[in-house]
Design a protein around this motif. Structure first.
Motif, short mmCIF file in Angstrom:
data_model
loop_
_atom_site.label_atom_id
_atom_site.label_comp_id
_atom_site.label_asym_id
_atom_site.label_seq_id
_atom_site.Cartn_x
_atom_site.Cartn_y
_atom_site.Cartn_z
N GLY A 168 -1.73 -9.15 -1.49
CA GLY A 168 -1.30 -8.42 -0.30
C GLY A 168 -0.37 -7.30 -0.75
N GLY A 169 0.73 -7.11 -0.02
CA GLY A 169 1.64 -6.01 -0.32
C GLY A 169 2.76 -6.40 -1.26
N ILE A 170 3.95 -6.52 -0.70
CA ILE A 170 5.17 -6.64 -1.51
C ILE A 170 5.16 -7.83 -2.49
N GLY A 201 -7.52 -6.13 -3.42
CA GLY A 201 -6.45 -5.83 -2.47
C GLY A 201 -6.86 -6.09 -1.03
N ASN A 202 -5.88 -6.54 -0.25
CA ASN A 202 -6.11 -6.77 1.17
C ASN A 202 -6.22 -5.45 1.93
N THR A 203 -7.23 -5.33 2.77
CA THR A 203 -7.35 -4.14 3.61
C THR A 203 -7.29 -4.49 5.11
N GLY A 204 -7.01 -5.76 5.41
CA GLY A 204 -6.93 -6.17 6.82
C GLY A 204 -5.78 -5.51 7.57
N ASP A 205 -4.75 -5.05 6.82
CA ASP A 205 -3.59 -4.40 7.45
C ASP A 205 -3.85 -2.92 7.72
N ASP A 206 -5.01 -2.41 7.29
CA ASP A 206 -5.27 -0.97 7.37
C ASP A 206 -5.32 -0.50 8.83
N PRO A 253 -1.73 0.00 3.80
CA PRO A 253 -0.39 -0.36 3.33
C PRO A 253 -0.39 -1.24 2.07
N ASP A 254 -1.28 -2.23 2.01
CA ASP A 254 -1.21 -3.15 0.88
C ASP A 254 -1.73 -2.51 -0.40
N LEU A 255 -2.83 -1.77 -0.31
CA LEU A 255 -3.34 -1.07 -1.51
C LEU A 255 -2.27 -0.11 -2.03
N VAL A 296 -2.56 -13.41 6.55
CA VAL A 296 -3.04 -12.05 6.79
C VAL A 296 -3.29 -11.26 5.50
N SER A 297 -2.89 -11.77 4.34
CA SER A 297 -3.21 -11.07 3.09
C SER A 297 -4.28 -11.84 2.32
N VAL A 298 -3.89 -12.95 1.68
CA VAL A 298 -4.88 -13.71 0.90
C VAL A 298 -5.98 -14.25 1.82
CA CA Z 1 0.44 -6.71 4.16
#
Ligand code: CA
Ligand code: GDP
Length: 322
Positions: free
Chosen positions: A8-10, A40-45, A55-57, A211-213
């Motif tokens: 995911g992100g951070i 990378g997760n793109t569900g937050d896009d 955001p995560d990429l 929401v990420s993995v």
């Molecule tokens: Ca995220």
């Protein structure tokens, strides 16, 4: 050794920085004997102002490429917000999304390339030509998948974009469900299944398990491919609470307790071979999963590298045992 990480992100980005450090992978030497492929997760896009924002990429790319705002954990270092203020002066909505001027350039490049017909995976590769993150970064899918959250308040029951729930409402509106819109029809991006198939081990960093993995594993074919590998995860939950962020709100929405053990059980023993928990959670036992405890706070680069090393060593040990 070929390592695949679902990030995911951070939490994902910081773990990856530790993994690179422990493997001696520098920006000039992207191989260094071992290679890391990041899915990378793109569900937050989200699309805002005609720009596609990932955001995560971008968090992974900026963190590994040296462009991140360190204290915040997302966005560019030395950022200014003139564009945002100008948009607000026009009354443009939404105003709750923190879009920095330097960051906007990334989104303009992405929007322009996508408008010209390039898939997100090719755009990500092009952006990484500048940042040289030292890993191969592939989005989970080139298809549009967006995480939406079903909430109910005085305005009634409705689904809002994950970013609106997370940033605008600080995940404080009780979530009835979390839905990956478009995920059933999505295909893994080129290279995703190949990288997993060729991997020696797969690591799950301390990223948001829902929401990420969870989004990455939700892309058809990914979970099965990953489950066939030796997989070790690092718990994002310490002592019954997320280390930062609001992962507990996501876990409650899907009916999973906020504990290191419950997250491992949610991933399941057909997926996970090993699970690292913090010393605080040393008693956690998960049937069919090798659980080890050690300090899991990514408090500084050395501590983070040691966590990544422990995850990698456990994966190698379990792979040899299998
Ligand atoms: Ca995220
Ligand atoms: P996001 O996209 O920015 O939310 O980042 P991620 O998907 O990578 O998820 C952040 C997760 O990482 C949260 O659930 C945090 O609890 C977890 N996390 C953040 N810092 C640490 C840390 O130092 N140690 C551990 N174990 N987990 C952490």
């Amino acid at each position: 050794m070929r390592i695949v990480v679902l990030a995911g992100g951070i939490g994902g980005a910081r773990f990856l920085r530790g993994l690179k450090a422990t493997l001696g992978i520098g920006a000039e030497d992207p191989q260094g004997g071992s290679s890391i492929t990041v899915i990378g997760n793109t569900g937050d896009d989200i699309t805002l102002f005609g720009l596609r924002i990932c955001p995560d990429l971008d968090t992974v790319m900026y963190t590994l490429g040296g462009g991140i705002n360190e204290s915040q954990g997302w966005g560019r270092a030395d950022e200014t917000f003139t564009v945002r203020a100008e948009l607000a002066a026009y009354g443009m909505e939404p105003q709750w999304f923190g879009l920095g001027d330097r960051d906007v350039a990334t989104h303009i490049v992405r929007a322009q390339m996508m408008a010209a017909g390039y898939p997100l995976s090719a755009v990500t590769e092009a952006l990484c030509d500048r940042w040289r993150p030292g890993v191969r970064l592939i989005p989970m899918t080139d298809d549009r998948v967006e995480t939406h959250v079903v909430v109910e308040d005085e305005q009634g029951r409705r689904a809002i974009h994950f970013q609106e729930w997370w940033i605008r409402h600080r995940a404080a509106l009780p979530a009835e469900a979390i839905v990956g819109v478009g995920v059933e029809e999505a295909k893994p991006a080129p290279g995703v299944l190949e990288a997993v198939a060729e991997a020696d081990v797969v690591l799950l960093p301390p990223s948001n398990p829902v929401v990420s993995v969870g989004s990455i594993l939700g892309v058809p074919g990914v979970r099965e491919a990953v489950a066939a590998k030796t997989v070790v995860g690092v718990s994002p939950i310490i002592g019954g609470a997320p280390v930062r962020g609001m992962a507990d709100a996501c876990l409650s929405a899907i009916g999973v307790e906020t504990s290191a053990r419950a997250v491992a059980e949610h991933y399941g023993s057909e997926l996970l071979d090993g699970w690292l928990v913090d010393e605080t959670d040393a008693g956690a036992a998960v049937a069919g999963v090798e659980v080890r405890s050690r300090p899991l706070y990514m408090s500084d680069p050395e501590a983070t590298a040691a966590i990544a090393r422990a995850a990698l060593d456990l994966a190698v040990e379990l792979k040899e045992r299998a």
